[in-house]
Design an enzyme around this catalytic site. Sequence first.
Site, mmCIF file in Angstrom:
data_model
loop_
_atom_site.group_PDB
_atom_site.id
_atom_site.type_symbol
_atom_site.label_atom_id
_atom_site.label_comp_id
_atom_site.label_asym_id
_atom_site.label_seq_id
_atom_site.Cartn_x
_atom_site.Cartn_y
_atom_site.Cartn_z
ATOM 1 N N ARG A 177 -54.919 -50.338 -111.337
ATOM 2 C CA ARG A 177 -56.184 -50.123 -112.332
ATOM 3 C C ARG A 177 -56.493 -51.551 -112.720
ATOM 4 O O ARG A 177 -55.654 -52.088 -113.330
ATOM 5 C CB ARG A 177 -56.005 -49.046 -113.261
ATOM 6 C CG ARG A 177 -56.445 -47.738 -112.698
ATOM 7 C CD ARG A 177 -55.929 -46.737 -113.654
ATOM 8 N NE ARG A 177 -55.987 -46.891 -115.227
ATOM 9 C CZ ARG A 177 -55.465 -46.143 -116.161
ATOM 10 N NH1 ARG A 177 -55.172 -44.875 -115.992
ATOM 11 N NH2 ARG A 177 -55.647 -46.192 -117.324
ATOM 12 N N ARG A 228 -54.561 -53.202 -124.835
ATOM 13 C CA ARG A 228 -54.556 -51.808 -125.031
ATOM 14 C C ARG A 228 -53.510 -51.280 -125.974
ATOM 15 O O ARG A 228 -53.771 -50.181 -126.804
ATOM 16 C CB ARG A 228 -54.446 -50.933 -123.791
ATOM 17 C CG ARG A 228 -55.519 -50.935 -122.806
ATOM 18 C CD ARG A 228 -55.342 -50.785 -121.407
ATOM 19 N NE ARG A 228 -55.175 -49.347 -121.150
ATOM 20 C CZ ARG A 228 -54.575 -48.722 -120.088
ATOM 21 N NH1 ARG A 228 -54.055 -49.673 -119.363
ATOM 22 N NH2 ARG A 228 -54.494 -47.664 -120.022
ATOM 23 N N LYS A 242 -47.379 -40.274 -120.719
ATOM 24 C CA LYS A 242 -47.915 -38.855 -121.014
ATOM 25 C C LYS A 242 -48.809 -38.161 -119.960
ATOM 26 O O LYS A 242 -48.657 -37.003 -120.002
ATOM 27 C CB LYS A 242 -48.681 -38.974 -122.409
ATOM 28 C CG LYS A 242 -50.183 -39.683 -122.253
ATOM 29 C CD LYS A 242 -50.873 -39.771 -123.428
ATOM 30 C CE LYS A 242 -52.097 -40.506 -123.541
ATOM 31 N NZ LYS A 242 -52.630 -40.736 -122.388
ATOM 32 N N ARG A 294 -47.382 -49.853 -112.212
ATOM 33 C CA ARG A 294 -48.000 -48.559 -111.839
ATOM 34 C C ARG A 294 -49.245 -48.722 -110.746
ATOM 35 O O ARG A 294 -49.978 -49.674 -110.740
ATOM 36 C CB ARG A 294 -49.019 -48.332 -113.275
ATOM 37 C CG ARG A 294 -49.858 -46.996 -113.302
ATOM 38 C CD ARG A 294 -49.602 -46.168 -114.500
ATOM 39 N NE ARG A 294 -50.806 -46.768 -115.416
ATOM 40 C CZ ARG A 294 -51.149 -45.905 -116.566
ATOM 41 N NH1 ARG A 294 -50.560 -44.828 -116.801
ATOM 42 N NH2 ARG A 294 -52.218 -46.582 -117.087
ATOM 43 N N ARG A 313 -57.801 -39.742 -129.410
ATOM 44 C CA ARG A 313 -57.220 -41.011 -129.637
ATOM 45 C C ARG A 313 -57.452 -41.800 -130.863
ATOM 46 O O ARG A 313 -57.357 -42.829 -131.034
ATOM 47 C CB ARG A 313 -58.020 -41.902 -128.515
ATOM 48 C CG ARG A 313 -56.581 -42.224 -127.382
ATOM 49 C CD ARG A 313 -57.535 -43.160 -126.349
ATOM 50 N NE ARG A 313 -56.693 -43.595 -125.388
ATOM 51 C CZ ARG A 313 -56.350 -43.153 -124.311
ATOM 52 N NH1 ARG A 313 -56.722 -41.926 -123.970
ATOM 53 N NH2 ARG A 313 -55.500 -43.871 -123.321
HETATM 54 P P1 ADP Z 1 -53.814 -44.543 -120.326
HETATM 55 O O1 ADP Z 1 -53.159 -45.140 -119.312
HETATM 56 O O2 ADP Z 1 -54.120 -45.485 -121.791
HETATM 57 O O3 ADP Z 1 -53.179 -43.394 -121.047
HETATM 58 P P2 ADP Z 1 -56.301 -43.237 -119.918
HETATM 59 O O4 ADP Z 1 -56.321 -42.739 -118.426
HETATM 60 O O5 ADP Z 1 -55.989 -42.035 -120.713
HETATM 61 O O6 ADP Z 1 -55.386 -44.076 -119.965
HETATM 62 O O7 ADP Z 1 -57.618 -43.772 -120.568
HETATM 63 C C1 ADP Z 1 -58.025 -44.850 -119.972
HETATM 64 C C2 ADP Z 1 -59.108 -45.539 -120.860
HETATM 65 O O8 ADP Z 1 -60.195 -44.288 -120.924
HETATM 66 C C3 ADP Z 1 -58.725 -45.867 -122.116
HETATM 67 O O9 ADP Z 1 -58.388 -47.264 -122.105
HETATM 68 C C4 ADP Z 1 -60.371 -45.906 -122.813
HETATM 69 O O10 ADP Z 1 -60.908 -46.991 -122.606
HETATM 70 C C5 ADP Z 1 -60.880 -44.536 -122.088
HETATM 71 N N1 ADP Z 1 -60.440 -43.239 -122.776
HETATM 72 C C6 ADP Z 1 -59.862 -42.214 -122.529
HETATM 73 N N2 ADP Z 1 -59.732 -41.269 -123.480
HETATM 74 C C7 ADP Z 1 -60.290 -41.860 -124.292
HETATM 75 C C8 ADP Z 1 -60.575 -41.315 -125.723
HETATM 76 N N3 ADP Z 1 -60.172 -39.937 -126.022
HETATM 77 N N4 ADP Z 1 -61.486 -42.048 -126.552
HETATM 78 C C9 ADP Z 1 -61.790 -43.181 -126.225
HETATM 79 N N5 ADP Z 1 -61.522 -43.875 -125.034
HETATM 80 C C10 ADP Z 1 -60.841 -43.042 -124.149
#
Ligand code: ADP
Length: 210
Positions: free
Chosen positions: A156, A167, A13, A123, A88
């Site tokens: 990461r 996750r 996404k 990734r 989320r």
């Molecule tokens: P992903 O690869 O899961 O799309 P993101 O880069 O969007 O990862 O987010 C990485 C981490 O940041 C999440 O696993 C969470 O811990 C935190 N995070 C990001 N956005 C949110 C949110 N809206 N609510 C809670 N935690 C968030």
Amino acid sequence: MNLVFLGAPGAGKGTQAEYICRHFGIISISTGNIIREALKNGTELGLKAKTYMDAGGLVPDEIVIDIIKERLAQDDCKDGFILDGFPRTVPQAVALDKMGVVIDKVIEIFVPDEKITERMSGRRVCEVCGASYHIEYKPPKNGETCDNDGGHLIQRKDDAPETVKERLRVYHEQTEPLKGYYEEQGKLYIVEGQEDIKDTTRYTVEVLEN
Ligand code: ADP
């Protein structure tokens, strides 16, 4: 046009948000990137978020809601935006509605769990600007460093296999209920993530132009 992009971690996404925002000339806001930036800069927010993030869990609602409130108040959001990774949880979506933010469409990039696990292991992200690559599906042009700034590419911590499993569990438990929330509002569109990123973008553009 104000959009929300949903999708399991690793469904792509973020990459789609990047392409789609360029296509429509709007901005993309990633709460994940904002939090990682705070972490890198050692701010209070970063310190608070770190333990949750490293364990594969979500950062508490009140923290991310404050982040997004502050971000959406900035001038560059006026012409439209994609929220990548927010909301989320259902309480986050309720908070967004309460702020008076009107979301036009919600796109879920759908990829089955098995495929996600396979993808996540490849990734890599740029240490400097956070741009995302995949060693197989979206390699950097020179095969090693970031296309934008030549930054070093790293995996990461939260992309480690055990963390990915956690996750995905958290995604199904806390984020997936948002589909019902937005379906009730008549805003949910599901796009199946394709092998070729460009195909997914094409399908997403179709959904958004109709
Ligand atoms: P992903 O690869 O899961 O799309 P993101 O880069 O969007 O990862 O987010 C990485 C981490 O940041 C999440 O696993 C969470 O811990 C935190 N995070 C990001 N956005 C949110 C949110 N809206 N609510 C809670 N935690 C968030």
